[in-house]
Design a protein around this motif. Structure first.
Motif: not given
Length: 177
Positions: A34-52
């Motif tokens: 769960s933490f790894l998946v959440q961390g991966q998603g959180s890391g991608l939030m900083a990438t433009d165009g991948l917010e959704n």
């Protein structure tokens, strides 16, 4: 870990839905996933165009957490029902089981809140106002600390039931009990 130790302390391994040697492994693995998946998603939030996509990944991680906690509550409930049907010991296992239920439901409430928080997004009501964060995040986690502070699982004994000599948990608790 508390559930596994509780089941072992009252010699009720046969009542566990999961083999007692796997209880901690199953739920810790679920937490880590769960933490790894959440961390991966959180890391991608900083990438433009991948917010959704990032938001969806975080929500999937939170849903994994909710599913694992739900399964944990089922395992604990099955253990309790089997123990009530044919107790293995006169030991007061409910003294530890009921606080475990309480903290599990408090953490489940917080996890459900977090799903809604992420689903509504950065401009959603939950992030635009402070009170939901206090009510559904800070208060439940504070209550968890109070419950475990009062009914600390450190009073569970290692081998031989609740009356054994060696305690499992934090040493300082022994002097307070």
């Amino acid at each position: 870990m508390v559930l596994g130790r509780l089941i072992r302390s009252v010699n009720a391994e046969k009542y566990s839905l999961i083999r007692i040697t796997r209880v901690t492994k199953v739920f810790v693995t679920g937490d880590i996933l769960s933490f790894l998946v959440q961390g991966q998603g959180s890391g991608l939030m900083a990438t433009d165009g991948l917010e959704n996509i990032a938001k969806a990944i975080v929500i999937i991680g939170l849903m994994i957490q909710i599913i694992m906690f739900g399964f944990f509550i089922v395992v604990a409930t099955v253990f309790e029902k089997r123990m009530k049907r044919a107790p293995t010991s006169q030991a007061p296992y409910t003294h530890h089981l009921y606080p475990l239920y309480a903290v599990s439901w408090l953490i489940m409430l917080r996890s459900i809140f977090r799903v809604f928080e992420y689903a509504l997004g950065q401009k959603g009501y939950l992030l635009a106002h402070e009170w939901p964060l206090f009510v559904f995040d800070a208060v439940p986690m504070s209550a968890v600390m109070v419950v475990w502070g009062y009914w600390h699982p450190g009073t569970l004994k290692a081998e031989g039931g609740l009356g054994a000599q060696q305690e499992v948990g934090m040493g300082w608790y022994r002097s307070m009990a």
